[in-house]
Motif scaffolding. Structure first.
Motif, PDB file in Angstrom:
ATOM      1  N   SER A   1       0.820  -1.215   0.000  1.00  0.00           N
ATOM      2  CA  SER A   1       0.000   0.000   0.000  1.00  0.00           C
ATOM      3  C   SER A   1       0.852   1.261   0.000  1.00  0.00           C
ATOM      4  O   SER A   1       0.356   2.351  -0.305  1.00  0.00           O
ATOM      5  CB  SER A   1      -0.926   0.010   1.224  1.00  0.00           C
ATOM      6  OG  SER A   1      -0.180  -0.032   2.423  1.00  0.00           O
ATOM      7  N   ARG A   2       2.142   1.146   0.312  1.00  0.00           N
ATOM      8  CA  ARG A   2       3.035   2.305   0.340  1.00  0.00           C
ATOM      9  C   ARG A   2       3.716   2.553  -1.005  1.00  0.00           C
ATOM     10  O   ARG A   2       4.446   3.528  -1.161  1.00  0.00           O
ATOM     11  CB  ARG A   2       4.100   2.105   1.420  1.00  0.00           C
ATOM     12  CG  ARG A   2       3.531   1.911   2.818  1.00  0.00           C
ATOM     13  CD  ARG A   2       4.594   1.456   3.785  1.00  0.00           C
ATOM     14  NE  ARG A   2       5.687   2.405   3.852  1.00  0.00           N
ATOM     15  CZ  ARG A   2       6.883   2.118   4.370  1.00  0.00           C
ATOM     16  NH1 ARG A   2       7.134   0.903   4.838  1.00  0.00           N
ATOM     17  NH2 ARG A   2       7.829   3.037   4.399  1.00  0.00           N
ATOM     18  N   VAL A   3       3.497   1.676  -1.972  1.00  0.00           N
ATOM     19  CA  VAL A   3       4.154   1.780  -3.277  1.00  0.00           C
ATOM     20  C   VAL A   3       3.122   2.188  -4.319  1.00  0.00           C
ATOM     21  O   VAL A   3       2.064   1.562  -4.440  1.00  0.00           O
ATOM     22  CB  VAL A   3       4.807   0.443  -3.671  1.00  0.00           C
ATOM     23  CG1 VAL A   3       5.466   0.558  -5.033  1.00  0.00           C
ATOM     24  CG2 VAL A   3       5.829   0.027  -2.627  1.00  0.00           C
ATOM     25  N   ASN A   4       3.413   3.238  -5.085  1.00  0.00           N
ATOM     26  CA  ASN A   4       2.494   3.733  -6.102  1.00  0.00           C
ATOM     27  C   ASN A   4       3.247   3.965  -7.412  1.00  0.00           C
ATOM     28  O   ASN A   4       4.449   4.258  -7.405  1.00  0.00           O
ATOM     29  CB  ASN A   4       1.854   5.053  -5.661  1.00  0.00           C
ATOM     30  CG  ASN A   4       1.058   4.904  -4.371  1.00  0.00           C
ATOM     31  OD1 ASN A   4       0.115   4.135  -4.304  1.00  0.00           O
ATOM     32  ND2 ASN A   4       1.457   5.639  -3.343  1.00  0.00           N
ATOM     33  N   GLU A   5       2.532   3.823  -8.516  1.00  0.00           N
ATOM     34  CA  GLU A   5       3.136   4.119  -9.812  1.00  0.00           C
ATOM     35  C   GLU A   5       3.511   5.596  -9.887  1.00  0.00           C
ATOM     36  O   GLU A   5       2.767   6.460  -9.442  1.00  0.00           O
ATOM     37  CB  GLU A   5       2.166   3.762 -10.941  1.00  0.00           C
ATOM     38  CG  GLU A   5       1.941   2.275 -11.114  1.00  0.00           C
ATOM     39  CD  GLU A   5       1.133   1.965 -12.348  1.00  0.00           C
ATOM     40  OE1 GLU A   5       0.973   2.879 -13.186  1.00  0.00           O
ATOM     41  OE2 GLU A   5       0.635   0.832 -12.471  1.00  0.00           O
ATOM     42  N   GLY A   6       4.683   5.869 -10.438  1.00  0.00           N
ATOM     43  CA  GLY A   6       5.180   7.228 -10.530  1.00  0.00           C
ATOM     44  C   GLY A   6       6.064   7.643  -9.378  1.00  0.00           C
ATOM     45  O   GLY A   6       6.675   8.713  -9.439  1.00  0.00           O
ATOM     46  N   SER A   7       6.157   6.819  -8.328  1.00  0.00           N
ATOM     47  CA  SER A   7       7.014   7.159  -7.189  1.00  0.00           C
ATOM     48  C   SER A   7       8.480   7.111  -7.605  1.00  0.00           C
ATOM     49  O   SER A   7       8.884   6.292  -8.438  1.00  0.00           O
ATOM     50  CB  SER A   7       6.776   6.186  -6.034  1.00  0.00           C
ATOM     51  OG  SER A   7       5.450   6.249  -5.583  1.00  0.00           O
ATOM     52  N   LEU A   8       9.282   7.980  -7.002  1.00  0.00           N
ATOM     53  CA  LEU A   8      10.714   7.958  -7.260  1.00  0.00           C
ATOM     54  C   LEU A   8      11.326   6.725  -6.600  1.00  0.00           C
ATOM     55  O   LEU A   8      10.899   6.300  -5.531  1.00  0.00           O
ATOM     56  CB  LEU A   8      11.371   9.223  -6.719  1.00  0.00           C
ATOM     57  CG  LEU A   8      10.973  10.538  -7.405  1.00  0.00           C
ATOM     58  CD1 LEU A   8      11.650  11.711  -6.716  1.00  0.00           C
ATOM     59  CD2 LEU A   8      11.335  10.516  -8.882  1.00  0.00           C
TER      60      LEU A   8
END
Length: 414
Positions: free
Chosen positions: A272-279
């Motif tokens: 849940s802490r990982v999203n597309e577009g994150s550095l």
């Protein structure tokens, strides 16, 4: 000159007198001096004991550190490996002998570049025959169309004659036999039109069949040449000159490494802490550090490991990163409050839970489970503790929860 021996004799005589005759008095004098010195020392020791507080008597002494939480940039850390952005095995779709020299392994290829070419054999002859059949079928079209037009003209004439015969019959100027004859002529003309139309449709079907044969023959000729589907590198040497290839035989493998993907698997507790577009950043086993963005987060967990596939896309213009290298991936997440502690302060409770022991009010020891946030060479960032905590850094292994201790406090050099 005899004065010195006389004085010496008198001194020796006096000493012997005190040692032999006044022995008791001499011992008493010496004993009183020692007793007074001993008495002074005992008095000083008593004074020191009186001044020392006795509140910590019997308590275990530990060393604790006063720690306050700080907000840090949290990161999801996982291990993974690099993967080529695109990879394809170019294989033969037909059979034939290779008639081109092989390309060297590791060569740069561009989209559409020839990798392998097979001997044409009878493919060109088949194509020529198909084209001839197409021309023959197309040549029949005018004749079929003329036949249809002639049949339509005959039908029109038959209808005119039939109409005239009917009107004459109504006026008594034509017999019923003539009317029946003209009606039969109309029906015969209509049948001729149907026959001519069927012939035209058959001719058109023949053209379409011939076109299909031409397309199949042309496709067979195209299959004799295998090309690169995109710009990339040859991972394997192409097929050798003179080798016989069958449908499915490998011509060569093409990789595209710019950009390159770094793939890892995130546990379900952190997904849940990982999203597309994150550095994201990665450290390869060679020590090279790269940065990129998360371009894919799986929506379905692996049934065996219950983890989710995550892909980070990284530029690789110089092709320094290779396919299949091990990497440590760090994906940025929302900031979190954490304490910076020495790694030696970590311990386990009886259930095997990782945590630290802290000193609460009244010097009572408590155990707190922690969450590892980030580690370094001089300490570790942990979560799960109160905003302020007195963490035991020396002696935590010798106390248990609920025990009262006598802490000594020190600061941690950060």
């Amino acid at each position: 000159m005899r004065l010195i021996p006389v004085l010496t004799a008198l001194l020796v005589t006096a000493i012997l007198y005190f040692v032999v005759v006044e022995r008791d008095r001499l011992a008493a004098f010496a004993g009183n001096g020692a007793s007074e010195e001993a008495t002074d020392k005992v008095a000083e020791a008593s004074t020191e004991l009186t001044e020392t507080p006795s509140d910590d008597a019997g308590l275990i002494r530990v060393v604790a550190m006063r720690s306050a939480a700080s907000t840090i940039d949290s990161a999801v850390v996982l291990r993974g490996q690099t993967e080529a952005d695109r990879q394809v095995e170019v294989r033969a779709e037909t059979s034939g002998l290779v008639i081109t020299e092989p390309l060297r392994r590791g060569s740069h290829v561009t989209a559409g570049q020839e990798l392998c070419r097979l001997d044409v054999g009878t493919s060109t002859a088949v194509l020529a025959e198909a084209k001839a059949r197409l021309l023959e079928a197309q040549a029949r079209i005018p004749s079929a169309q003329a036949t249809v037009a002639e049949a339509e003209a005959r039908l029109e004439e038959a209808k005119i004659n039939d109409n005239a015969a009917r009107k004459l019959s109504e006026g008594g100027f034509a017999s019923s036999t003539r009317v029946a004859s003209t009606a039969a002529s109309v029906r015969a003309a209509e049948a001729s039109i149907q026959s001519a139309t069927s012939g035209l449709e058959s001719t058109q079907a023949g053209i379409e069949s011939a076109q299909a044969l031409v397309a199949a023959a042309e496709r067979e000729v195209e299959r004799l040449t295998m090309t690169a589907p995109f710009d990339g590198l040859l991972e394997s040497r192409t097929a050798e000159l003179g080798s016989l290839m069958q449908p499915g035989s490998l011509c060569g493998t093409v990789l595209r490494l710019d950009p390159i993907r770094i793939v890892g698997f995130v546990p379900e507790t952190d997904i849940s802490r990982v999203n597309e577009g994150s550095l994201a950043g990665a450290r390869l086993t060679t020590g090279q550090e790269v940065t990129g963005q998360v371009t894919f987060v799986s929506r379905s967990a692996d049934p065996q490991t219950r983890t989710f596939r995550v892909e980070v896309t990284v530029p690789n213009a110089d092709l320094a990163i290779r396919d299949g290298q091990t990497a440590e991936i760090m994906i940025s997440a929302d900031g979190a409050a954490a304490h910076f502690l020495p790694q030696s302060s970590l311990t386990l409770n009886d259930e095997g839970t990782l945590g630290v022991r802290i000193v609460e009010d009244g010097g009572i020891v408590a155990f707190k489970a922690i969450e590892l946030m980030r580690d370094g060479t001089d300490g570790i960032w942990v979560g799960g503790l109160p905003e302020k905590a007195d963490v035991i850094v020396v002696g935590q292994e010798f106390v248990v929860e609920g025990v009262q201790v006598a802490p000594t406090y020190r600061e941690l050099d950060q």
